[in-house]
Scaffold this motif. Sequence first.
Motif, short mmCIF file in Angstrom:
data_model
loop_
_atom_site.label_atom_id
_atom_site.label_comp_id
_atom_site.label_asym_id
_atom_site.label_seq_id
_atom_site.Cartn_x
_atom_site.Cartn_y
_atom_site.Cartn_z
N ALA A 59 -11.93 -7.89 6.38
CA ALA A 59 -12.71 -8.80 5.84
C ALA A 59 -12.05 -9.66 6.92
O ALA A 59 -10.91 -10.37 7.40
N ASP A 60 -14.07 -10.92 6.91
CA ASP A 60 -13.26 -11.89 7.61
C ASP A 60 -11.60 -12.73 6.84
O ASP A 60 -11.69 -12.37 5.63
N GLY A 61 -10.58 -13.27 7.28
CA GLY A 61 -9.80 -13.71 6.85
C GLY A 61 -8.72 -13.32 5.73
O GLY A 61 -7.58 -13.85 4.52
N TYR A 62 -8.79 -12.27 5.87
CA TYR A 62 -8.10 -11.14 5.45
C TYR A 62 -6.92 -10.40 6.24
O TYR A 62 -7.48 -9.87 7.65
N ASN A 63 -6.16 -11.12 6.56
CA ASN A 63 -4.75 -10.79 7.92
C ASN A 63 -3.45 -10.32 7.64
O ASN A 63 -3.22 -10.91 6.05
N PRO A 64 -3.49 -8.76 8.04
CA PRO A 64 -2.25 -8.44 7.89
C PRO A 64 -0.58 -9.13 8.26
O PRO A 64 -0.90 -9.86 8.65
N ALA A 65 0.35 -9.13 7.41
CA ALA A 65 1.33 -10.06 7.28
C ALA A 65 2.55 -9.47 6.53
O ALA A 65 2.65 -8.57 5.70
N ASP A 66 3.88 -9.22 7.20
CA ASP A 66 5.21 -9.01 7.18
C ASP A 66 5.87 -9.38 5.98
O ASP A 66 7.12 -9.38 6.40
N SER A 67 5.48 -11.03 6.48
CA SER A 67 6.10 -11.75 5.27
C SER A 67 5.06 -12.66 3.60
O SER A 67 3.77 -11.93 4.35
N GLY A 68 5.73 -12.89 3.17
CA GLY A 68 5.10 -12.86 2.08
C GLY A 68 5.18 -12.03 0.64
O GLY A 68 6.10 -11.63 0.14
N SER A 69 3.82 -11.53 -0.14
CA SER A 69 4.14 -11.15 -1.41
C SER A 69 4.06 -9.60 -1.19
O SER A 69 3.14 -9.75 0.14
N ILE A 70 5.77 -9.26 -1.30
CA ILE A 70 5.27 -6.92 -1.59
C ILE A 70 4.70 -6.33 -2.71
O ILE A 70 4.87 -6.92 -3.96
N VAL A 71 4.63 -5.71 -2.31
CA VAL A 71 3.60 -4.90 -3.13
C VAL A 71 4.06 -3.54 -3.04
O VAL A 71 4.68 -2.70 -2.52
N TYR A 72 4.65 -2.44 -4.50
CA TYR A 72 6.20 -1.69 -4.59
C TYR A 72 5.09 -0.59 -5.29
O TYR A 72 3.99 -1.11 -5.94
N LEU A 73 4.57 -0.12 -3.71
CA LEU A 73 3.54 0.98 -4.30
C LEU A 73 4.39 2.24 -5.26
O LEU A 73 5.61 2.62 -4.73
N ASN A 74 3.52 3.47 -5.76
CA ASN A 74 4.25 4.21 -6.94
C ASN A 74 4.98 5.24 -5.49
O ASN A 74 4.38 5.70 -4.92
N GLY A 75 6.20 6.20 -5.81
CA GLY A 75 6.48 6.53 -4.13
C GLY A 75 7.17 7.97 -5.24
O GLY A 75 6.97 8.90 -4.40
N GLY A 76 6.69 8.43 -6.57
CA GLY A 76 6.37 9.66 -7.09
C GLY A 76 7.49 9.46 -7.67
O GLY A 76 8.70 9.36 -8.08
N GLU A 77 8.13 11.64 -7.03
CA GLU A 77 9.12 11.71 -8.49
C GLU A 77 10.66 10.72 -7.38
O GLU A 77 11.57 11.02 -7.69
N ASP A 78 10.89 10.73 -6.29
CA ASP A 78 11.15 10.61 -4.84
C ASP A 78 10.39 9.83 -3.86
O ASP A 78 10.41 10.86 -3.09
N LEU A 79 11.15 8.62 -3.90
CA LEU A 79 10.50 7.70 -2.70
C LEU A 79 10.97 8.53 -0.66
O LEU A 79 10.29 7.70 -0.41
N SER A 80 11.81 8.80 -1.37
CA SER A 80 12.44 9.30 -0.24
C SER A 80 11.22 10.31 0.92
O SER A 80 10.77 10.61 2.00
N ASP A 81 10.23 11.26 0.32
CA ASP A 81 9.50 11.73 0.61
C ASP A 81 8.14 10.69 1.66
O ASP A 81 7.77 11.45 2.48
N PRO A 82 7.38 10.25 0.93
CA PRO A 82 6.79 9.41 1.71
C PRO A 82 7.34 8.69 2.87
O PRO A 82 6.30 8.40 3.72
N LEU A 83 8.60 8.01 2.35
CA LEU A 83 9.28 7.52 2.99
C LEU A 83 9.83 8.10 4.74
O LEU A 83 9.54 7.05 5.44
N ASN A 84 9.44 9.51 4.30
CA ASN A 84 10.69 10.69 5.17
C ASN A 84 9.15 10.32 6.44
O ASN A 84 8.99 10.35 7.44
N ARG A 85 7.67 10.21 5.47
CA ARG A 85 6.48 9.79 6.86
C ARG A 85 5.41 8.69 7.49
O ARG A 85 4.90 9.18 7.77
#
Length: 123
Positions: A59-85
């Motif tokens: 939407a207007d005014g929504y801009n991706p950023a690599d600084s600021g707040s960080i959202v932590y998503l559930n990495g499941g049983e072992d975050l290595s699995d999603p991280l490897n993808r």
Amino acid sequence: MANAVNWFELPVNNMERAIEFYNNILGINLSKASNGPMEMAMFAADHENYGACGALVKADGYNPADSGSIVYLNGGEDLSDPLNRVESAGGKVVMPKTSIGENGFIAHFIDSEGNRVALHSMK
């Protein structure tokens, strides 16, 4: 007592690319929605339990950023699995899997849209 956070939004420039990225790394199916002029894709939510849910938003005014707040998503049983993808899905790992002691493990990545996002798991 409820968790302090109950909703998050990750800004995107290309909704289809972002949906494909998150579906790929997390093994999920984001569902598209709209809210007036906002284009959204919703992360699944368990409304019976406490925890945050959220959406990708274009939407207007929504801009991706690599600084600021960080959202932590559930990495499941072992975050290595999603991280490897992450990289094969079009992102970049910027902090590898890192122990945080008795609280498990975390890792940070830049998603397909340029947002810095993180994963957490206990293993």
